[in-house]
Design a protein around this motif. Sequence first.
Motif, PDB file in Angstrom:
ATOM      1  N   LEU A 223       5.845   3.951  15.660  1.00  0.00           N
ATOM      2  CA  LEU A 223       5.852   3.188  14.414  1.00  0.00           C
ATOM      3  C   LEU A 223       5.502   1.725  14.685  1.00  0.00           C
ATOM      4  O   LEU A 223       6.146   1.066  15.505  1.00  0.00           O
ATOM      5  CB  LEU A 223       7.226   3.282  13.741  1.00  0.00           C
ATOM      6  CG  LEU A 223       7.405   2.427  12.479  1.00  0.00           C
ATOM      7  CD1 LEU A 223       6.501   2.925  11.359  1.00  0.00           C
ATOM      8  CD2 LEU A 223       8.870   2.432  12.043  1.00  0.00           C
ATOM      9  N   ALA A 224       4.481   1.209  13.996  1.00  0.00           N
ATOM     10  CA  ALA A 224       4.159  -0.217  14.036  1.00  0.00           C
ATOM     11  C   ALA A 224       4.892  -0.936  12.905  1.00  0.00           C
ATOM     12  O   ALA A 224       5.687  -1.832  13.130  1.00  0.00           O
ATOM     13  CB  ALA A 224       2.654  -0.432  13.919  1.00  0.00           C
ATOM     14  N   TYR A 225       4.634  -0.509  11.665  1.00  0.00           N
ATOM     15  CA  TYR A 225       5.385  -1.060  10.535  1.00  0.00           C
ATOM     16  C   TYR A 225       5.188  -0.184   9.307  1.00  0.00           C
ATOM     17  O   TYR A 225       4.252   0.614   9.223  1.00  0.00           O
ATOM     18  CB  TYR A 225       4.981  -2.503  10.240  1.00  0.00           C
ATOM     19  CG  TYR A 225       3.594  -2.695   9.672  1.00  0.00           C
ATOM     20  CD1 TYR A 225       3.380  -2.755   8.288  1.00  0.00           C
ATOM     21  CD2 TYR A 225       2.487  -2.850  10.498  1.00  0.00           C
ATOM     22  CE1 TYR A 225       2.112  -2.956   7.763  1.00  0.00           C
ATOM     23  CE2 TYR A 225       1.227  -3.041   9.988  1.00  0.00           C
ATOM     24  CZ  TYR A 225       1.042  -3.097   8.616  1.00  0.00           C
ATOM     25  OH  TYR A 225      -0.225  -3.286   8.104  1.00  0.00           O
ATOM     26  N   LYS A 226       6.095  -0.338   8.378  1.00  0.00           N
ATOM     27  CA  LYS A 226       6.005   0.364   7.100  1.00  0.00           C
ATOM     28  C   LYS A 226       5.701  -0.643   5.996  1.00  0.00           C
ATOM     29  O   LYS A 226       6.370  -1.670   5.890  1.00  0.00           O
ATOM     30  CB  LYS A 226       7.314   1.094   6.791  1.00  0.00           C
ATOM     31  CG  LYS A 226       7.615   2.264   7.710  1.00  0.00           C
ATOM     32  CD  LYS A 226       8.890   2.971   7.277  1.00  0.00           C
ATOM     33  CE  LYS A 226       9.168   4.186   8.163  1.00  0.00           C
ATOM     34  NZ  LYS A 226      10.405   4.893   7.737  1.00  0.00           N
ATOM     35  N   ASP A 227       4.700  -0.325   5.209  1.00  0.00           N
ATOM     36  CA  ASP A 227       4.308  -1.173   4.078  1.00  0.00           C
ATOM     37  C   ASP A 227       4.753  -0.438   2.802  1.00  0.00           C
ATOM     38  O   ASP A 227       3.962   0.217   2.134  1.00  0.00           O
ATOM     39  CB  ASP A 227       2.786  -1.377   4.110  1.00  0.00           C
ATOM     40  CG  ASP A 227       2.287  -2.232   2.952  1.00  0.00           C
ATOM     41  OD1 ASP A 227       3.122  -2.731   2.174  1.00  0.00           O
ATOM     42  OD2 ASP A 227       1.057  -2.385   2.827  1.00  0.00           O
TER      43      ASP A 227
ATOM     44  N   THR B 238       0.808  -1.226   0.000  1.00  0.00           N
ATOM     45  CA  THR B 238       0.000   0.000   0.000  1.00  0.00           C
ATOM     46  C   THR B 238       0.843   1.279   0.000  1.00  0.00           C
ATOM     47  O   THR B 238       0.311   2.367  -0.182  1.00  0.00           O
ATOM     48  CB  THR B 238      -0.909   0.038   1.244  1.00  0.00           C
ATOM     49  OG1 THR B 238      -0.073   0.037   2.418  1.00  0.00           O
ATOM     50  CG2 THR B 238      -1.843  -1.160   1.278  1.00  0.00           C
ATOM     51  N   ASN B 239       2.152   1.146   0.268  1.00  0.00           N
ATOM     52  CA  ASN B 239       3.051   2.302   0.400  1.00  0.00           C
ATOM     53  C   ASN B 239       2.604   3.219   1.545  1.00  0.00           C
ATOM     54  O   ASN B 239       2.672   4.439   1.445  1.00  0.00           O
ATOM     55  CB  ASN B 239       3.141   3.098  -0.908  1.00  0.00           C
ATOM     56  CG  ASN B 239       4.332   4.043  -0.928  1.00  0.00           C
ATOM     57  OD1 ASN B 239       5.371   3.756  -0.324  1.00  0.00           O
ATOM     58  ND2 ASN B 239       4.198   5.177  -1.602  1.00  0.00           N
ATOM     59  N   ASN B 240       2.157   2.606   2.644  1.00  0.00           N
ATOM     60  CA  ASN B 240       1.680   3.350   3.802  1.00  0.00           C
ATOM     61  C   ASN B 240       2.538   3.054   5.033  1.00  0.00           C
ATOM     62  O   ASN B 240       3.202   2.015   5.121  1.00  0.00           O
ATOM     63  CB  ASN B 240       0.226   2.996   4.122  1.00  0.00           C
ATOM     64  CG  ASN B 240      -0.735   3.566   3.097  1.00  0.00           C
ATOM     65  OD1 ASN B 240      -0.486   4.626   2.524  1.00  0.00           O
ATOM     66  ND2 ASN B 240      -1.833   2.865   2.845  1.00  0.00           N
ATOM     67  N   THR B 241       2.473   3.967   5.979  1.00  0.00           N
ATOM     68  CA  THR B 241       3.110   3.788   7.276  1.00  0.00           C
ATOM     69  C   THR B 241       2.022   3.680   8.337  1.00  0.00           C
ATOM     70  O   THR B 241       1.063   4.457   8.323  1.00  0.00           O
ATOM     71  CB  THR B 241       4.029   4.979   7.608  1.00  0.00           C
ATOM     72  OG1 THR B 241       5.084   5.033   6.636  1.00  0.00           O
ATOM     73  CG2 THR B 241       4.634   4.839   9.000  1.00  0.00           C
ATOM     74  N   PHE B 242       2.159   2.710   9.242  1.00  0.00           N
ATOM     75  CA  PHE B 242       1.128   2.457  10.244  1.00  0.00           C
ATOM     76  C   PHE B 242       1.702   2.701  11.638  1.00  0.00           C
ATOM     77  O   PHE B 242       2.794   2.220  11.962  1.00  0.00           O
ATOM     78  CB  PHE B 242       0.611   1.027  10.124  1.00  0.00           C
ATOM     79  CG  PHE B 242      -0.104   0.754   8.821  1.00  0.00           C
ATOM     80  CD1 PHE B 242      -1.467   0.946   8.707  1.00  0.00           C
ATOM     81  CD2 PHE B 242       0.613   0.336   7.705  1.00  0.00           C
ATOM     82  CE1 PHE B 242      -2.120   0.703   7.513  1.00  0.00           C
ATOM     83  CE2 PHE B 242      -0.037   0.091   6.510  1.00  0.00           C
ATOM     84  CZ  PHE B 242      -1.411   0.286   6.403  1.00  0.00           C
TER      85      PHE B 242
END
Length: 335
Positions: free
Chosen positions: A42-46, A20-24
């Motif tokens: 930061l949880a994870y980067k997609d 998704t090119n998103n940061t969660f």
Amino acid sequence: MKHNLKGKIDLIYIDPPFATNNTFTITNDRANTVSNVLNGRLAYKDVIKGADFIEFIRERLILLKMLLSDKGSIYLHIDYKIGHYVKIVMDEIFGIENFRNDITRIKCNPKNFPRKGYGNVKDLILFYSKSDNLIWNEPKLPYTETDKQKLFPKKEKDGRRFTTIPLHAPGETLDGKTSLPFKGVFPPKGRHWRSEVAVLEKWDNDGLIEWSENGNPRKKLYLDEQEGKRMQDIWEFKDPQYPVYPTEKNADLLDTIIKTSSDENSIVLDCFAGSGTTLKSAQIHGRKWIGIDQSEESINVIIRKLDDVEQDLFVKKSSYKFLKEKSDRFSQRLA
């Protein structure tokens, strides 16, 4: 790792990034339901996209197939934008003959914000097995009141609901007991009786056959003798309203998968463990499990979730080993 797990995993469920090119992130111990909110932890980067994402998935699926037992299954949870590309990879690795279902999962209520396209309320789960000899504990759903009236429309004098099904099936048997006449009636042309005539006669004597006005026999099926209806390939398991980790999945969804495609003491693997829902479900249902995630926030959420499992006569208190190798964190229970 000390344990050789090649060919020993009965069930793999993974919910990897969706390209998704998103940061969660997580704020105040609640996952931000909107991605790219950067004021939390930061949880994870997609951020792996396109061909790089497909290769990222391919490399891991090759390894996962090696770990899967001959009676094992894998469920890969993905979204509608990238999922069909992932299916091609899974067809290649697991074999298209081992493709079981493309499950549509309704994830949320209808969305009404403006968009040049239909509202998206679903994602998908790709379900494959290692072979035809897969673990399969048939899932059943309870009948709704509407189901009862629609599927079992007839009633006996005592009010007992039932329906009827044909006693014959496609295909002729020229020489055999299922081609003989029953009460003077032959099966229709091109068909045969589903059971031997002696069985049909017993059913008739027991009042389990209904005869139509034109003399056509049909078998009675009673509502109170049915376990429920078969589960189909559209599932409504909506995401938690207040997730503690981004993209946290519905616990009932994982309960269904684990009870259906693993047995007690089977080893269940989730190598994108996220919030730990898979691991908690495996623990509750008496499975052994392995969870892997590289996010520190994920590990913290998983430990809290596992430690909240309450022991009773049927559920053991969570007992696990926490292992750390290089940049990866492993949460594992093999005992």
